[in-house]
Design an enzyme around this catalytic site. Structure first.
Site, PDB file in Angstrom:
ATOM      1  N   ASP A   1       0.823  -1.213   0.000  1.00 41.23           N
ATOM      2  CA  ASP A   1       0.000   0.000   0.000  1.00 41.23           C
ATOM      3  C   ASP A   1       0.860   1.267   0.000  1.00 41.23           C
ATOM      4  O   ASP A   1       2.021   1.257   0.434  1.00 41.23           O
ATOM      5  CB  ASP A   1      -0.903   0.036   1.244  1.00 41.23           C
ATOM      6  CG  ASP A   1      -1.938  -1.075   1.233  1.00 41.23           C
ATOM      7  OD1 ASP A   1      -1.942  -1.869   0.267  1.00 41.23           O
ATOM      8  OD2 ASP A   1      -2.726  -1.149   2.188  1.00 41.23           O
ATOM      9  N   ASP A   2       0.238   2.347  -0.461  1.00 40.29           N
ATOM     10  CA  ASP A   2       0.729   3.732  -0.326  1.00 40.29           C
ATOM     11  C   ASP A   2       1.742   4.160  -1.369  1.00 40.29           C
ATOM     12  O   ASP A   2       2.110   5.327  -1.409  1.00 40.29           O
ATOM     13  CB  ASP A   2       1.340   3.994   1.062  1.00 40.29           C
ATOM     14  CG  ASP A   2       0.339   3.836   2.180  1.00 40.29           C
ATOM     15  OD1 ASP A   2      -0.858   3.724   1.874  1.00 40.29           O
ATOM     16  OD2 ASP A   2       0.759   3.814   3.351  1.00 40.29           O
TER      17      ASP A   2
ATOM     18  N   HIS B   1      -5.779   3.004  -4.217  1.00 37.23           N
ATOM     19  CA  HIS B   1      -5.715   3.247  -2.772  1.00 37.23           C
ATOM     20  C   HIS B   1      -6.174   4.672  -2.488  1.00 37.23           C
ATOM     21  O   HIS B   1      -5.707   5.296  -1.527  1.00 37.23           O
ATOM     22  CB  HIS B   1      -4.292   3.012  -2.276  1.00 37.23           C
ATOM     23  CG  HIS B   1      -4.187   2.712  -0.807  1.00 37.23           C
ATOM     24  ND1 HIS B   1      -5.000   1.820  -0.146  1.00 37.23           N
ATOM     25  CD2 HIS B   1      -3.339   3.201   0.146  1.00 37.23           C
ATOM     26  CE1 HIS B   1      -4.665   1.763   1.119  1.00 37.23           C
ATOM     27  NE2 HIS B   1      -3.665   2.604   1.330  1.00 37.23           N
TER      28      HIS B   1
ATOM     29  N   HIS C   1      -5.003   9.072  -0.053  1.00 39.52           N
ATOM     30  CA  HIS C   1      -5.032   8.238   1.150  1.00 39.52           C
ATOM     31  C   HIS C   1      -6.097   8.715   2.140  1.00 39.52           C
ATOM     32  O   HIS C   1      -5.889   8.798   3.346  1.00 39.52           O
ATOM     33  CB  HIS C   1      -3.663   8.225   1.832  1.00 39.52           C
ATOM     34  CG  HIS C   1      -3.453   7.031   2.729  1.00 39.52           C
ATOM     35  ND1 HIS C   1      -3.869   7.003   4.036  1.00 39.52           N
ATOM     36  CD2 HIS C   1      -2.871   5.834   2.496  1.00 39.52           C
ATOM     37  CE1 HIS C   1      -3.534   5.845   4.580  1.00 39.52           C
ATOM     38  NE2 HIS C   1      -2.931   5.119   3.656  1.00 39.52           N
TER      39      HIS C   1
ATOM     40  N   HIS D   1       3.567  -2.396   3.124  1.00 39.00           N
ATOM     41  CA  HIS D   1       3.624  -1.032   2.601  1.00 39.00           C
ATOM     42  C   HIS D   1       4.959  -0.803   1.904  1.00 39.00           C
ATOM     43  O   HIS D   1       6.005  -1.253   2.390  1.00 39.00           O
ATOM     44  CB  HIS D   1       3.437  -0.009   3.724  1.00 39.00           C
ATOM     45  CG  HIS D   1       2.087  -0.075   4.368  1.00 39.00           C
ATOM     46  ND1 HIS D   1       1.766  -1.023   5.321  1.00 39.00           N
ATOM     47  CD2 HIS D   1       0.969   0.666   4.175  1.00 39.00           C
ATOM     48  CE1 HIS D   1       0.502  -0.848   5.701  1.00 39.00           C
ATOM     49  NE2 HIS D   1      -0.003   0.175   5.022  1.00 39.00           N
TER      50      HIS D   1
END
Length: 710
Positions: free
Chosen positions: A83-84, A134, A138, A237
């Site tokens: 993620d991210d 995503h 965020h 991540h």
């Protein structure tokens, strides 16, 4: 054939569009800066559960039918999800690691990072991995309104279309975790996304690597069900800080499970779903490219403006320091010895060019004659084709020593040259028709010419009509800006301008440069630069006071400063070769023109963008830094202004308007510079801007007691 061009008008629309575009890109960059990486929620939403069929089901939720379907990973199948990202440091390391182990993964990327790193986005897809959304910044979809969620998802799709030409069907909501932790607000956000065609991906094993628990702890959480041979979606991540423990943990997981027959693949391949990516339309690609270009430009502008913000601040502070040091040196130099005037001084001719000056010409002439100069004084008033009663008023005065010269209207330079030709003395004082002298002004102004190297003397121009905020602003500008500058120019021997309101000249010096030229609108600046290049020294005399009428309205102020600035740019361009000359001319040119270029052209051009960035910093960054910098700069300016007012023997009361001047008045002057430069670049010949006089001195005979209080 000479082509006449009208003064530019439509460029104001272009300027507004440019300001709007700059603001839009900064706002987009500020919006994108909402990406902070994984973190615990500060205010978690209430936790009533989502439907049992979802909370007790698998981590992949499909909402393409009447009822939600929960899907689980097959046995011995691991979907590593990151993620991210993408992140320019950690994503490539993970991609290299996955390639060495022949593994594939799913990257849930934020739209802002996709736009910032398009090459990484394309590499992820090129190497067989898949990308899911995503959100763009965020955002916590459980607490955001529905319109914001739609915007976030749409912008992410646009960014993907612009960088890789695809859309994605996968979504992982920020701050989500396992199905059994799904709250009712999260479920509502997931259903909203599901109706838009997304497959919502949660996780089986949340490693919580965002909290940096260490590589070993991340490995333990990734292998929680290793002995049972289950498949799993593992949440990791690849952005948001130091991900070295994550990289190390992934390598350990791959080394440990690959020999046991586990396969590492993407979510859609493991579940035999349609591929996550679908080709985007040409329209979506073009819109996406525009979005990506705007965000990347906004990011570049933000970084550039950060540097410019600091550089401008440092330059302005250094300038103030140099001005104050030079002012102190000049003050000590001038006041070190008590000035002793001789019993007699050479004859002086005062030339007053006048065009429609009926409001104040009488006060000007009276003040010139009411002097304590120990020598002959004649006053030559040149009526430059006035359409009012200027000439009649001068004739009606019937004062000894005053001569009136009439001529057709030809502009101020021609009027000055006519007056110089008619004058009898070798010492010439050039004065505007709206200026009042004090009784001791003439002798103080002429006194420095006893030095044979001095070819001209700049007097100390004061604003007479300083009532009201606009008058106080101009008064502060004259004292702090103009007169502090002139003290510095005197110390460095690079005076660029003797004000038209008050200046003394040797006739020989004027003749040596061909008199007053009319090829610029700043004839005073042009003449002063010509004298400097010719090797004459030009000095500043602080005690030679002249009271002048400043513009009484913003419109009149604009007209005056527009002419000044445009004419100064003309004069700088005309004398540009002085920078390359040798000897005194070269030293004069390099000092004077460099200073004017930096502080009167470049910085005013940068200032609006820097001010806009300061507002951006307050809104989207830590507001403390820009606020403290502005406060410190204003404090330094107030201190410098107090010292400048003290040097000039002025009261410090008007300083209370200085902070407001930085917000309003300064912006007007910046626009004047922009307007002047645009006009000059378009090759337009600006007309002479006539300032309407209000008659500040109409009832003032010119004695010191009747002039404005200092």
């Amino acid at each position: 054939m000479v082509v006449k061009r009208a003064e530019p008008r439509s460029h104001w629309l272009l300027l507004l569009l440019g300001a709007f575009a700059l603001a839009a890109m900064l706002l987009l960059d500020g919006f994108a800066r909402g990406v902070v990486g994984e973190a615990p929620r500060t205010d978690p939403p209430p936790r009533p559960p989502a439907p049992a069929e979802v909370t007790s089901g698998g981590p992949v939720v499909s909402l393409d039918g009447d009822r939600p379907r929960s899907l689980r990973m097959p046995a011995r199948t691991i979907a590593l999800t990151f993620d991210d990202g993408p992140d320019p440091k950690w994503t490539p390391r993970l991609l290299d690691l996955l390639r060495r182990h022949n593994a594939r993964a799913t990257f849930f990327a934020t739209g802002t990072h996709i736009a910032q790193h398009p090459e990484l986005t394309r590499r992820i897809l090129r190497e067989g991995h898949e990308i899911g959304s995503h959100t763009y910044t965020h955002i916590d979809m459980a607490t955001a309104p529905a319109w914001r969620n739609r915007l976030e998802l749409d912008l992410t799709q646009r960014a993907l279309a612009g960088t890789a030409g695809v859309h994605t069907r996968l979504l992982r909501m920020p701050y989500s975790s396992r199905p059994d932790g799904l709250t009712d607000p999260e479920w509502r956000a997931a259903r909203q996304a599901g109706t838009a065609g997304y497959v919502v991906v949660l996780t089986d094993r949340d490693t919580e690597d965002w909290a940096r628990p260490g590589a070993q702890k991340i490995v333990e959480r990734s292998l929680a069900a290793e002995r049972r041979g289950e498949g799993a979606i593992v949440m990791l991540h690849d952005s948001g800080g130091d991900r070295a423990p994550t990289v190390a943990a992934v390598e350990q997981v791959l080394r440990r499970l690959s020999p046991q027959g586990y396969r590492f693949t993407t979510v859609t391949e493991a579940l035999r779903l349609p591929r996550a990516e679908a080709s985007a339309s040409l329209t979506d690609r073009m819109i996406g490219k525009t979005l990506v270009a705007a965000q990347r430009t906004g990011g570049w502008l933000t970084r550039w403006l950060q540097v410019a913000f600091v550089a401008v601040g440092v330059l302005c502070v250094l300038r103030l320091v140099v001005l104050l040091v030079c002012a102190h040196v000049h003050m000590r130099r001038v006041r070190r010895h008590r000035r002793v005037f001789p019993a007699t001084m050479p004859p002086v001719s005062v030339v007053v060019p006048a065009y429609n000056e009926e409001a104040g010409i009488a006060a000007t002439v009276r003040s010139l004659l009411d002097n304590d100069y120990p020598g002959p004084v004649e006053v030559v008033v040149v009526d430059d084709g006035s359409s009012d009663r200027t000439a009649e008023i001068v004739e009606s005065l019937a004062l000894p020593g005053v001569r009136l010269v009439r001529k057709p209207n030809g502009g101020k330079p021609s009027a000055l040259n006519a007056g110089i030709a008619a004058a009898r003395a070798e010492i010439l004082v050039l004065v505007d028709g709206d200026t009042v002298f004090q009784r001791d002004t003439l002798r103080n102004l002429v006194f420095p010419l006893r030095d044979p190297e001095v070819g001209a003397v700049s007097g100390n121009a004061k604003v007479a009509n300083r009532r009201g905020v606009l008058g106080r602003w101009q008064h502060i500008e004259y004292v702090i800006g103009f007169n502090l500058d002139r003290r510095m120019f005197d110390v460095f021997r690079c005076m660029p301008t003797i004000p038209g309101a008050i200046g003394a000249f040797r006739r020989r010096a004027l003749v040596s440069v061909g008199g007053v030229q009319d090829d610029t609108l700043a004839e005073d600046t042009d003449l002063t630069m010509a004298l400097g290049r010719a090797g004459w020294r030009v000095v500043y005399e602080e005690n030679a006071l002249a009271w002048t009428e400043a513009p009484a309205s913003l419109r009149q102020l604009w007209r005056q400063r527009y002419r000044w600035c445009y004419g100064t740019v003309q004069a700088m361009w005309k004398h540009r070769d002085a920078v390359l000359e040798r000897g005194r001319a070269g030293r004069y040119g390099r000092r004077s023109l460099t200073y004017l270029t930096v502080f009167q052209v470049i910085l005013p051009l940068l200032a609006p963008a820097v001010d806009l960035f300061a507002l951006y910093g307050v809104a989207f960054m830590d507001p403390t830094a820009p606020a403290l910098m502005w406060l410190a700069f204003t404090t330094v300016q107030v201190a410098a202004g107090g010292y400048a007012l003290w040097l000039d023997g002025e009261r410090i009361g008007p300083l209370w308007t200085l902070p407001l001047q930085q917000i309003v008045y300064r912006q007007l002057l910046y626009l004047v510079v922009i307007q002047s430069l645009v006009t000059a670049m378009l090759g337009v010949r600006l007309r002479w801007q006539v300032i309407r006089r209000t008659g500040t001195f109409s009832d003032v005979p010119g004695t010191p007691s009747e002039l404005p209080a200092r």
